[in-house]
Design a protein around this motif. Structure first.
Motif: not given
Length: 504
Positions: A72, A75-76, A79-80, A487-488, A490
């Motif tokens: 996770k 992934d975050l 994306t950031a 949103e972020e 999942t």
């Protein structure tokens, strides 16, 4: 085993033979050059109390939790990075400072962690550790690894996942040992099993996890706990995160690794089976005003042009009509048409026709006889693509075709892929014509439940729709970003699928 489990997803004999031969040659060569050196060693642990299998099963749950956090966070951070307003030159600086701050608080997170992990494998008691410090090291290692990758630094997945697993295993043993009164617990043994379980959760390769731990430690005494932990971690990991750390970046690019005998279904369908009847043609002496009326009545964006003998002379599209000044009486089709149209034959695979359409940026092609390029047999349009794709879903194909398609997949170019519109996606509730689609991708169809829609400008996209599109690698990435929810993420992406497209 890694190649078989993660990349090929198959243990077929034809794959296994090649992998075994390559592995043996590599192992012998390495042994000759560097000897019996191992990156990690551990004492010979044994399963003295079968009741400890319950503890190893519980450890697998913790390993899955930390493995999912690792995925996770990756992934975050990806994306950031994509959405970051910072200039690209500043990202390595920010990442370096962030990793340094984590390293000041938790020095064990810096570097490969090999020496730290080596110490955990030899623990016979708590030593100088407390369980929560080891848990903090596991979390810090995952975060620093993800930040390093985002900043463009060198950071892998294998060794960080082993360090995280070893720390989690030792922390679990130190935490539970005072409460367990049936037998002695070796933190080092739990570190060994924690390594295998965490790597299995991160890579989705249980056999690879077990064998790698065997090889790096030279210890086979914990075979049952290792197999139990790796199997549970893989099973639970797949339920909570569909992609491994190795396949998640590919999924974001719209690349779907083939599983077992998966093939490009459009290889199984010939153009002649799905082409539409050529019921509308233009003649060379037709004026453009009449052509405009013909296109409006038939709702075609392009039609073939025939000469006085009924043979193919060219192709004219709405774009050609607009380039010539629009519908007018003083200009004929012969003056505005393309005289060397792109054609396809009836015995070509649909995938090949789609690749040609994408490469040449055309939306329709006349189907001609192979022995007579002037004789029109039909038209290959976007509707033909949808029909071919869904006709092929139930078609069984042989292994020989699969091998051929694997060879074709190695060539660069555009691919056919699918992405699901999830709740919160910015394209949900919008009309197709209002969406800024990537220039290198073409929307082919929209699957809504059991219905398949051929999209047009007024088609309204809804959450839950599955979009079938075709595009280049860059376009697939832009397509995924466009459809991604606000949103972020999942990790609940619908896997991109096959390898070919349409044009319109």
């Amino acid at each position: 085993l890694f190649a078989l489990e993660v990349i090929l997803g198959s243990f077929a004999i034809r794959h296994l033979n090649a992998v075994v031969i390559a592995s043996v040659v590599a192992a012998v060569t390495t042994q000759v050059l560097v000897g019996e050196e191992r990156i990690l060693t551990s004492p010979a642990y044994e399963l003295d109390d079968p009741k400890q299998l319950l503890l190893f099963a519980a450890l697998a749950l913790f390993a899955v939790a930390f493995g999912l956090i690792f995925l996770k966070v990756s992934d975050l951070v990806r994306t950031a990075r994509r959405r970051s307003p910072l200039p690209s030159w500043m990202l390595p600086i920010v990442a370096g400072v962030s990793v340094a701050l984590i390293g000041i608080a938790l020095p064990e997170t810096l570097g490969t962690g090999q020496e730290f992990l080596q110490g955990l494998l030899h623990l016979e008691d708590a030593g100088g550790y407390v369980w929560w410090t080891l848990a903090a090291v596991a979390l810090g290692k995952g975060v620093s690894n993800a930040i390093t990758k985002t900043g463009g630094g060198s950071a892998g997945t294998f060794m960080p996942s082993l360090v995280i697993g070893g720390a989690v295993g030792a922390a679990f043993a130190i935490l539970v040992d005072p409460l367990w009164g049936f037998s002695d617990m070796d933190p080092g043994a739990f570190a060994v099993v924690g390594m295998a379980a965490t790597f299995a959760a991160v890579a989705r390769a249980p056999l690879t996890s077990v064998v790698i731990v065997f090889e790096v430690t030279g210890d086979y005494g914990l075979v049952l706990p290792l197999m139990l932990g790796a199997a549970l971690a893989t099973f639970l990991g797949e339920r909570f995160h569909p992609d491994s750390e190795y396949t998640a970046p590919l999924t974001r690019l719209g690349i779907h690794l083939p599983r077992t005998e998966d093939i490009d279904l459009l290889d199984t369908v010939k153009v002649g089976a799905v082409m539409s009847e050529c019921d509308t043609v233009a003649t060379e002496d037709m004026d453009l005003a009449s052509l405009g009326l013909l296109l409006a009545q038939t709702r075609h964006h392009g039609v073939p042009v025939v000469d006085a003998g009924g043979r193919l002379a060219g192709m004219i599209t709405v774009g050609d009509l607009e380039a010539a000044g629009g519908p007018r009486d003083d200009l004929t089709v012969a003056a505005a048409m393309s005289r060397r149209p792109i054609t396809v034959t009836a015995d070509q695979p649909v995938s090949s026709a789609l690749a040609r359409m994408a490469a040449l940026d055309v939306g329709r092609m006349p189907v001609v006889a192979e022995d007579d390029p002037g004789r029109i047999l039909g038209m290959f349009r976007r509707e033909s693509v949808v029909r071919a794709y869904h006709d092929a879903l139930g078609t069984a194909t042989g292994r020989e075709l699969y091998r051929e398609r694997v060879r074709q997949r190695s060539d660069p170019g555009a691919r056919f892929f699918e992405i699901q519109v999830r709740r919160g996606s910015p394209v949900a509730g919008q009309r197709v014509q209002d969406i800024g689609w990537p220039a290198g991708a073409t929307l082919v169809s929209v699957r809504r439940g059991a219905a398949v829609l051929i999209p047009h400008g007024e088609t309204l996209l809804e959450a839950g729709d599955t979009l079938t599109a075709f595009g280049t690698g860059t376009a697939r990435e832009e397509f995924a970003v466009l459809v991604e929810p606000e949103e972020e993420p999942t990790g609940e992406w619908r896997h991109p699928l096959l390898s070919d497209d349409d044009g319109g």
